[in-house]
Enzyme design. Structure first.
Site, mmCIF file in Angstrom:
data_model
loop_
_atom_site.group_PDB
_atom_site.id
_atom_site.type_symbol
_atom_site.label_atom_id
_atom_site.label_comp_id
_atom_site.label_asym_id
_atom_site.label_seq_id
_atom_site.Cartn_x
_atom_site.Cartn_y
_atom_site.Cartn_z
ATOM 1 N N GLU A 161 0.738 -1.392 -0.297
ATOM 2 C CA GLU A 161 0.051 0.412 -0.044
ATOM 3 C C GLU A 161 0.923 1.614 -0.660
ATOM 4 O O GLU A 161 1.005 2.141 0.511
ATOM 5 C CB GLU A 161 -1.281 -0.091 1.264
ATOM 6 C CG GLU A 161 -2.097 -1.116 1.240
ATOM 7 C CD GLU A 161 -3.258 -1.076 1.655
ATOM 8 O OE1 GLU A 161 -3.208 -0.099 2.871
ATOM 9 O OE2 GLU A 161 -4.175 -1.997 1.497
ATOM 10 N N GLU A 365 -5.393 -8.616 0.298
ATOM 11 C CA GLU A 365 -6.289 -8.049 1.444
ATOM 12 C C GLU A 365 -8.095 -7.978 1.181
ATOM 13 O O GLU A 365 -7.930 -6.865 -0.280
ATOM 14 C CB GLU A 365 -5.283 -6.833 2.222
ATOM 15 C CG GLU A 365 -4.549 -6.959 3.029
ATOM 16 C CD GLU A 365 -3.278 -6.691 3.806
ATOM 17 O OE1 GLU A 365 -4.877 -4.640 4.110
ATOM 18 O OE2 GLU A 365 -2.440 -5.829 3.689
HETATM 19 C C1 BGP Z 1 -4.877 -1.826 5.228
HETATM 20 C C2 BGP Z 1 -3.387 -2.319 5.411
HETATM 21 C C3 BGP Z 1 -3.351 -3.489 6.519
HETATM 22 C C4 BGP Z 1 -4.630 -3.723 7.341
HETATM 23 C C5 BGP Z 1 -5.875 -3.549 6.905
HETATM 24 C C6 BGP Z 1 -6.609 -2.559 7.618
HETATM 25 O O1 BGP Z 1 -4.214 -0.870 3.949
HETATM 26 O O2 BGP Z 1 -2.138 -2.428 4.798
HETATM 27 O O3 BGP Z 1 -2.248 -3.088 7.435
HETATM 28 O O4 BGP Z 1 -4.686 -3.421 8.891
HETATM 29 O O5 BGP Z 1 -5.476 -1.940 6.102
HETATM 30 O O6 BGP Z 1 -6.853 -1.656 8.855
HETATM 31 P P1 BGP Z 1 -6.862 -1.122 9.809
HETATM 32 O O7 BGP Z 1 -6.069 -2.193 10.386
HETATM 33 O O8 BGP Z 1 -6.445 -0.128 9.753
HETATM 34 O O9 BGP Z 1 -8.952 -1.816 9.935
#
Ligand code: BGP
Length: 464
Positions: A161, A365
């Site tokens: 990201e 993801e």
């Molecule tokens: C993405 C990232 C992750 C992750 C996920 C969920 O942006 O790559 O590292 O954590 O989002 O986001 P959050 O943890 O802020 O809910």
């Protein structure tokens, strides 16, 4: 007539080192920007998280029980190079050796992210990504990873990201708040990261001809807030700045023209040194990995002081006066954390990426953060997560039917871990980790209802 999922589809799950491992200062690990950063008050830090560093065998066994074909995780740069460059830490290397061996023992394909938000603090102290020395450090780090794990790891992801690091550094805790001209600096850092990524791709192809490598941005379809032509134009602009800048560079080695004209207009253009564009053109990905949580909706900037708005995803306070205005999509429901849920937008996203680049895609993801509850008798019922995944997986199959080449789905997260800025009560996993925000208890692993559902889904290759 729906096309089936490919026979060897990579069903799996995803995590990142700093959010799952804990052991933040053990066995020679150096501090990262995450360890040294100001983490959000009122939520847990990243010191222990799910303690996967000590419990990885149990975790991998559970992933194997679910039937994982692949596991996407990140390597902590600071375990390998505690100071970011220079001396290698043998104990850090040994940890990932064991983890990779454990995965292979169960026939799970390791998919490795080299850098997931956790830049070594020693590099940050020397300017971080503003300093071109960080490009060399990343290349050295990549070389060490290829040398040590290239015999077993066939799938590599460069930077997780990168677009979120640039667009939302505040919520990711990676913004140097003392910067006088943050946007300009961020786009210079962005350029250096793009060069570092290209170098890592070139090196991968030289050193490991059998391996495959790709970028891993967060991509989501951008809708115009209305059918007003100016709103569509604003959506095009935002798509270029948020999505295509990153992928055009990774794939074609050039700045997206709409994004570049935005950078020029704002005075954010980076300094490009001699040779940079050649390296950028030489670095070619074999596939595109991307993370999808939700779509975004934007409209024309009205320059009235209200262009900034929370849209579908709370890390994304979207809007820039004179460029685009963030907007809520009234057609979508939201998660408990206010993120808009858009499975159909997932299909659009898959189609858009494939139409632009014609490279195989893997989803690294996608998932639903929620306050799961541990009930009497070690039961965790999460039907909302099952529903979320069912709807998203259905859209992958529709995209496959549309002719999109998708070879894997590794949702966030394989197991509960600590959120980027919302603590450990925001859970995403198929496996529950018994801890509370400030009480780590014994970190017992408990199979959620979604664990059993996913196991069955994998067993039937996507038919439930
Ligand atoms: C993405 C990232 C992750 C992750 C996920 C969920 O942006 O790559 O590292 O954590 O989002 O986001 P959050 O943890 O802020 O809910």
């Amino acid at each position: 007539q729906l096309k089936p999922f490919p026979k060897d589809f990579f069903w799996g799950g995803s995590t990142s080192a700093y959010q799952i491992e804990g052991a933040w200062n053990e066995d020679g690990k150096g501090p990262s920007v995450i360890d040294m950063g100001n983490h959000v008050d009122g939520v847990t830090d990243f010191k222990v998280t799910s303690d996967h560093y000590h419990m990885y065998k149990e975790d991998v066994a559970l992933m194997a029980e679910m039937g994982f074909k692949a596991y996407r995780f990140s390597i902590a740069w600071t375990r390998i190079y505690p100071q970011g460059a220079g001396e290698v830490n043998p104990k850090g290397l040994a940890f990932y050796d064991s983890l990779i061996d454990e995965l292979i023992k169960y026939g799970i394909e390791p998919i490795v992210t080299m850098y997931h938000f956790d830049l070594p603090y020693a590099l940050e102290e020397k300017g971080g990504w503003s300093n071109r020395a960080t490009i060399d450090a990343f290349e050295q780090y990549a070389k060490t990873l290829y040398e040590n794990y290239g015999d077993r790891v066939k799938y590599w992801l460069t930077i997780n990201e990168q677009n979120m690091l640039i667009l939302h550094p505040g919520s990711l805790g990676t913004l140097d708040t003392t910067l006088v001209d943050p946007q300009k600096t961020l786009y210079q850092q962005n350029h250096h990261m793009l060069v570092a990524q290209a170098k890592a791709m070139v090196l991968c192809h030289e050193m490991l001809p059998e391996a495959k490598i790709g970028p891993a941005p967060n991509i989501g379809v951008i809708y115009p807030a209305s059918s007003k032509p100016e709103d569509t134009l604003a959506a095009d602009n935002y798509a270029a700045i948020r999505n295509w800048l990153y992928l055009d560079m990774a794939v074609y080695g050039r700045y997206n023209h709409i994004a570049w004209s935005y950078l020029e207009e704002k005075g954010y253009t980076p300094v490009i040194e001699d040779g940079d564009m050649d390296i950028l053109a030489q670095g070619n990905p074999d596939f595109i990995a991307f993370n999808y949580y939700t779509s975004q909706t934007v409209g024309e900037s009205l320059n009235d002081g209200n262009d900034f708005s929370h849209t579908g995803d709370q890390h994304e306070i979207v809007g820039e006066p004179g460029a685009y205005r963030g907007s809520v999509n009234p057609n979508l429901q939201k998660t408990e954390f206010g993120w808009e849920i858009d499975p159909v937008g997932f299909r659009s996203t898959l189609r858009q990426i494939y139409s632009r680049y014609h490279l195989p895609l893997i989803v690294t993801e996608n998932g639903l953060g929620a306050f799961d509850k541990l009930e009497e008798g070690d039961v965790v019922n999460d039907p909302y997560r099952i529903e979320f995944f069912n709807k998203h997986i259905e859209q992958i199959q529709l995209a496959i039917t549309d002719g999109v080449d998708v070879f894997g789905f590794c949702p966030w997260s394989a197991i509960d871990l600590v959120s980027t800025h919302q603590g450990s009560s925001k859970r995403y996993g198929f496996i529950y980790v018994d801890r509370e925000e400030f009480d780590i208890k014994e970190l017992r692993r408990i199979r959620k209802q979604s664990f059993h559902w996913y196991q069955k889904l994998i067993e039937t290759n996507g038919e439930v």
